[in-house]
Design an enzyme around this catalytic site. Sequence first.
Site, short mmCIF file in Angstrom:
data_model
loop_
_atom_site.label_atom_id
_atom_site.label_comp_id
_atom_site.label_asym_id
_atom_site.label_seq_id
_atom_site.Cartn_x
_atom_site.Cartn_y
_atom_site.Cartn_z
N ASP A 122 44.13 110.44 55.16
CA ASP A 122 43.56 111.53 55.95
C ASP A 122 42.07 111.27 56.13
O ASP A 122 41.42 110.69 55.25
CB ASP A 122 43.77 112.87 55.23
CG ASP A 122 45.22 113.31 55.23
OD1 ASP A 122 45.95 113.02 56.19
OD2 ASP A 122 45.64 113.97 54.25
N ASP A 140 48.93 114.54 61.78
CA ASP A 140 48.94 115.99 61.58
C ASP A 140 48.60 116.72 62.87
O ASP A 140 49.19 117.76 63.19
CB ASP A 140 47.96 116.39 60.49
CG ASP A 140 48.26 115.77 59.14
OD1 ASP A 140 49.45 115.49 58.86
OD2 ASP A 140 47.32 115.55 58.36
#
Length: 161
Positions: A122, A140
Amino acid sequence: MRLWGRLSGLGLVFASASFAVDQAFKWWMLHVVDIEARQPIAVLPVFDIVLAWNRGISYGWLSDGSWVSQGLLIALAVIISGALWTWIATASRPLTAAAVGLVLGGALANAFDRAVYGAVADFFSFHIGNFEWYIFNLADVAIVAGVALLVYESLSEARNN
């Protein structure tokens, strides 16, 4: 059970694009930018690019990082991906196929990270003062965009009935 429908190609394009863009960005951040050595990179006063390895799911659930947990999460992603593909194959509206394709591509991109790295990479960190939003990636974003499109489609369909 139908595995290919008239809008499957459209769903496949969106799934492939979201998977490819996410994986290309991750590769670039990890191997070209070398984000691990350079982090954080301040982009805006409220936005940084960082590297966070997410061994769990949202909000750190199942984050013990064991191969059992990772294997369970990968298996779950494969099962959900099969259900999403079936949804695409039976879709009757282009927006449905595109939206579910975004969700599918994002889910597979994160599952790929788990299989290769044992965690999901991330990068995007929004913060204001002491408040920090969870760190996320392009997969995401694709998942959230796909779900938002499905909600939009559902609400607009309900208005038309």
